[in-house]
Design an enzyme around this catalytic site. Structure first.
Site: not given
Ligand code: PEP
Length: 253
Positions: A9-11, A96, A98, A168, A174, A214, A235-236
């Site tokens: 997930n590049w966000k 998600h 966010e 999640e 993150g 993470s 993610g990251g």
């Protein structure tokens, strides 16, 4: 055998050229190293989707990170599931944390988005998970059950069979704080039990449930070795080709 998936997930990261460059690296590395049945997916910003779906072929599948619940109309700035499908995407992340937190997306809205995705033959990656407060006050099973009931348990069994779930925990996204493999497995087993209660054992056993929060090349192997964890939403670490591909490779080791 459940489908094993590692989805990045590049966000809201990477401009067009940066996205093409990172994705090209990922495709080449995955092509060289992919041996098993696992699927690699990249969920990118809308501006990348058309190009990436042509570059990825069947080596790396493409997903969006959100869609609108309506098919078309006067919704300035929005993108529909039909549009996402039309550029060759196969997946879309729905719910998600966010989106739930910053865009106030409710379970009811997320149910409508999930239906729109399915109607357009996109596979929803439906996210659920508790906040730190909900973890600490012990209400996390109830929170997850409410998210499942409101978001996806209104689907027919046939439609539900196409959905991928992602657990999640919000406190792990993150933050560098990963759920331990025991904490993650406990919730994944609970989710599978709730699916079995709603749709029966057979469908529960077939449902792919990803872990996200993470996840990195160091902790992926232990997490993915758990009985009810079928891969990850990353993610990251999906913004670094080596890290993402090392996580994909975890299924081969
Ligand atoms: C995510 O955004 O879905 C996620 C899991 O992020 P990170 O891996 O950075 O915690």
């Amino acid at each position: 055998m459940r489908k094993k998936i590692v989805a990045g997930n590049w966000k809201m990261n990477l401009d067009y050229a940066e996205g093409i460059s990172l994705f090209s690296e990922i495709v080449n590395m995955v092509r060289d190293e992919q041996k098993g049945e696992q699927l690699a997916v990249i969920c990118a910003p809308f501006i990348h989707l058309n190009s990436l779906s042509k570059l990825g072929g069947t080596t790396v599948r493409i997903g969006a990170q959100n869609c609108h619940q309506n098919e078309s109309g006067a919704f300035t700035g929005e993108i529909s599931a039909k549009m996402i499908k039309s550029v060759g995407c196969e997946y879309v992340i729905i719910g998600h944390s966010e989106r739930r937190q910053y865009f106030a997306e409710s379970d009811e809205l997320l149910a409508a988005k999930t239906s729109a995705a399915l109607k357009n033959n996109l596979i929803p990656i439906f996210c659920i998970g508790e906040t730190l407060d909900e973890r600490n006050n012990g209400s996390y099973f109830d929170v997850i059950k409410t998210q499942l009931t409101g978001g996806v348990f209104g689907l027919s069994a046939e439609d539900f069979s196409k959905v991928v779930l992602a657990y999640e925990p919000v406190w792990a996204i993150g933050t560098g704080l990963t759920a331990t493999s025991e904490q993650a497995q406990e919730v994944h087993a609970y989710i599978r039990k709730e699916i079995a209660a709603k749709y029966g054992e057979e469908l529960a056993e077939k449902t792919t449930i990803l872990y996200g929060g993470s996840c990195n090349p160091k902790n992926a192997a232990e997490l993915f070795a758990q009985k009810d964890i079928d891969g990850g939403l990353i993610g990251g670490a999906s913004l670094k080709s080596r890290d993402f591909v090392d996580i994909v490779k975890t299924f081969n080791s």
